[in-house]
Design an enzyme around this catalytic site. Structure first.
Site, PDB file in Angstrom:
ATOM      1  N   ARG A  26       9.085 -15.539   1.374  1.00  0.00           N
ATOM      2  CA  ARG A  26      10.104 -14.828   0.612  1.00  0.00           C
ATOM      3  C   ARG A  26      11.269 -14.354   1.474  1.00  0.00           C
ATOM      4  NH1 ARG A  26      10.781  -9.605   0.685  1.00  0.00           N
ATOM      5  NH2 ARG A  26       8.763  -9.322   1.692  1.00  0.00           N
ATOM      6  N   GLU A  64       2.929   8.210   6.728  1.00  0.00           N
ATOM      7  CA  GLU A  64       3.207   7.361   5.574  1.00  0.00           C
ATOM      8  C   GLU A  64       2.109   7.525   4.525  1.00  0.00           C
ATOM      9  OE1 GLU A  64       4.390   2.756   4.483  1.00  0.00           O
ATOM     10  OE2 GLU A  64       2.867   3.109   6.034  1.00  0.00           O
ATOM     11  N   TYR A 128       3.932   2.589  -4.191  1.00  0.00           N
ATOM     12  CA  TYR A 128       2.548   3.061  -4.050  1.00  0.00           C
ATOM     13  C   TYR A 128       2.247   4.453  -4.616  1.00  0.00           C
ATOM     14  CZ  TYR A 128       2.146  -0.842  -0.756  1.00  0.00           C
ATOM     15  OH  TYR A 128       2.137  -2.088  -0.189  1.00  0.00           O
ATOM     16  N   ARG A 160     -19.680   2.549 -10.034  1.00  0.00           N
ATOM     17  CA  ARG A 160     -19.060   1.330  -9.523  1.00  0.00           C
ATOM     18  C   ARG A 160     -17.600   1.228  -9.956  1.00  0.00           C
ATOM     19  NH1 ARG A 160     -24.429  -0.604 -11.016  1.00  0.00           N
ATOM     20  NH2 ARG A 160     -23.637  -1.250 -13.068  1.00  0.00           N
ATOM     21  N   ARG A 161     -17.051   2.345 -10.393  1.00  0.00           N
ATOM     22  CA  ARG A 161     -15.687   2.352 -10.920  1.00  0.00           C
ATOM     23  C   ARG A 161     -14.768   3.278 -10.125  1.00  0.00           C
ATOM     24  NH1 ARG A 161     -17.354   2.767 -17.375  1.00  0.00           N
ATOM     25  NH2 ARG A 161     -18.496   0.772 -17.442  1.00  0.00           N
ATOM     26  N   ARG A 206      -3.229  -8.085  -0.785  1.00  0.00           N
ATOM     27  CA  ARG A 206      -2.830  -9.420  -1.238  1.00  0.00           C
ATOM     28  C   ARG A 206      -1.974 -10.133  -0.203  1.00  0.00           C
ATOM     29  NH1 ARG A 206       2.493 -10.008  -2.113  1.00  0.00           N
ATOM     30  NH2 ARG A 206       3.626  -8.050  -2.263  1.00  0.00           N
ATOM     31  N   ASN A 217      -1.741  -0.327   8.673  1.00  0.00           N
ATOM     32  CA  ASN A 217      -2.601  -0.243   7.498  1.00  0.00           C
ATOM     33  C   ASN A 217      -4.008   0.225   7.849  1.00  0.00           C
ATOM     34  OD1 ASN A 217      -1.095  -3.305   6.272  1.00  0.00           O
ATOM     35  ND2 ASN A 217      -0.478  -1.202   5.817  1.00  0.00           N
ATOM     36  N   HIS A 247      -0.682 -13.336   7.352  1.00  0.00           N
ATOM     37  CA  HIS A 247       0.307 -14.184   8.008  1.00  0.00           C
ATOM     38  C   HIS A 247       0.920 -13.544   9.253  1.00  0.00           C
ATOM     39  CE1 HIS A 247       2.160 -11.929   4.637  1.00  0.00           C
ATOM     40  NE2 HIS A 247       3.068 -11.619   5.552  1.00  0.00           N
ATOM     41  N   LEU A 248       1.375 -14.428  10.113  1.00  0.00           N
ATOM     42  CA  LEU A 248       2.112 -14.044  11.321  1.00  0.00           C
ATOM     43  C   LEU A 248       3.530 -14.584  11.178  1.00  0.00           C
ATOM     44  CD1 LEU A 248       1.973 -12.985  14.348  1.00  0.00           C
ATOM     45  CD2 LEU A 248       1.572 -15.385  14.953  1.00  0.00           C
ATOM     46  N   TYR A 249       4.512 -13.704  11.226  1.00  0.00           N
ATOM     47  CA  TYR A 249       5.895 -14.179  11.162  1.00  0.00           C
ATOM     48  C   TYR A 249       6.219 -15.002  12.402  1.00  0.00           C
ATOM     49  CZ  TYR A 249       6.965 -11.543   6.976  1.00  0.00           C
ATOM     50  OH  TYR A 249       6.983 -11.093   5.674  1.00  0.00           O
ATOM     51  N   ALA A 303      10.609  -8.133   8.787  1.00  0.00           N
ATOM     52  CA  ALA A 303      11.174  -9.084   7.810  1.00  0.00           C
ATOM     53  C   ALA A 303      11.337  -8.372   6.475  1.00  0.00           C
ATOM     54  CB  ALA A 303      10.240 -10.283   7.659  1.00  0.00           C
TER      55      ALA A 303
END
Length: 304
Positions: A26, A64, A128, A160-161, A206, A217, A247-249, A303
């Protein structure tokens, strides 16, 4: 001798460099990508998984997370805490809308000095924190997912919720950035045994920028687990991280190659110095981190 848990992170980086699928993303920067990754970190002895193969500014990451928990969506409050990691998106919007090439420093100064300017140009949309604490339902009511999870952990910890998520389909188009770390699911164990119950957290992400995003994170998710466990009279168990498009930029390959040359050092320990009245009352001063001895930081571009 047990393998250092940071090797899980380094294994993902090595796999991306050697076998990653090269693709245009993207942002237009391009990535080396894989689909499906998992890491597990045992926090039961007070371990705080802050990577050591490059310095992670853990206070910024935790700030954050504390900002997410407020439900706020404007960068002004972040900038007041000297956190600049979200500025790129509203800055890009401002430059495109006005045609001016204002510097990041000037833009941030205006956000801090002018509340009207901040309201117009500093908001990120319903990202978020809005979804976690103020999810707008089809019935017109707002739902506090985090408070609901904490209440369930207290009253029905074998449920479980016990989860919250940020992928609110009708509001995705209004967000500066679609949620990357989407789902947070909690699991309480040792509910009938001796000693305190253990609380674990699994995060499904994701999309993961492994070079810059993941170190933040993991650190902030561990901090969240520590806070929630304290609030419900449990002890932290495992932090389990699951990555989708990991991914790795392409312009982060120097970062990847450098950390692979470094041998991980022991993770630091985390102690919460007080027990606040609720999940809403934590401050950065409540986090005491000891024994963090990382290699030097590595500069790399974000990015957008």
């Amino acid at each position: 001798m047990l393998r250092h848990p940071e090797h899980q992170y380094l294994d993902i980086i090595r796999h991306l460099l050697e076998k990653g699928d090269k693709r245009i993303d993207r942002t237009g920067v391009g990535t080396l990508s894989m689909f499906g990754a998992m890491m597990r970190f045992d926090l039961s002895d007070g371990t705080f998984p802050v990577y050591s193969t490059k310095k992670v500014f853990w206070k910024t990451a935790v700030k954050e997370m504390l900002w997410f928990l407020t439900g706020q969506t404007n960068i002004q409050s972040l900038l007041r805490e000297n956190v600049r990691i979200w500025t790129d998106w509203p800055l890009a919007t401002y430059r495109k809308a006005t045609g001016t090439q204002i510097s990041q420093e000037e833009f941030e100064a205006k956000i801090l000095a002018d509340d009207d300017f901040a309201r117009q140009w500093g908001d990120l949309g319903p990202v978020y924190g809005k979804q976690w604490r103020r999810w707008l339902g089809a019935d017109g009511k707002e739902y506090d997912q985090v408070a609901d999870v904490i209440e369930t952990l207290r009253k029905n910890p074998s449920s479980r919720r016990m989860l919250f998520h940020a992928w609110n389909v009708p509001e995705l188009g209004q967000m500066a950035l679609h949620p990357c770390h989407m789902t947070y699911q909690f699991y309480a164990a040792n509910l009938n045994g001796e000693g305190q119950p253990r609380l674990s957290l699994m995060v499904n992400q994701r999309s993961c920028d492994i070079g810059l995003g993941n170190p933040f994170n993991i650190c902030q998710q561990a901090a969240l687990l520590a806070m929630v466990a304290q609030q419900v009279d449990m002890v932290p168990g495992e932090l389990i991280w699951v990555g989708g498009d990991t991914h790795l930029y392409l312009d982060h390959q120097h970062l990847a190659e450098t950390v692979l040359e470094r041998e991980p050092r022991p993770f630091p320990k985390l102690r919460l110095t007080r027990r606040p009245a609720s999940i809403d009352d934590y401050r950065i001063e409540d986090f005491e981190v000891t024994g963090y001895d990382p290699y030097p930081a590595i500069e790399a571009p974000v990015a957008v």
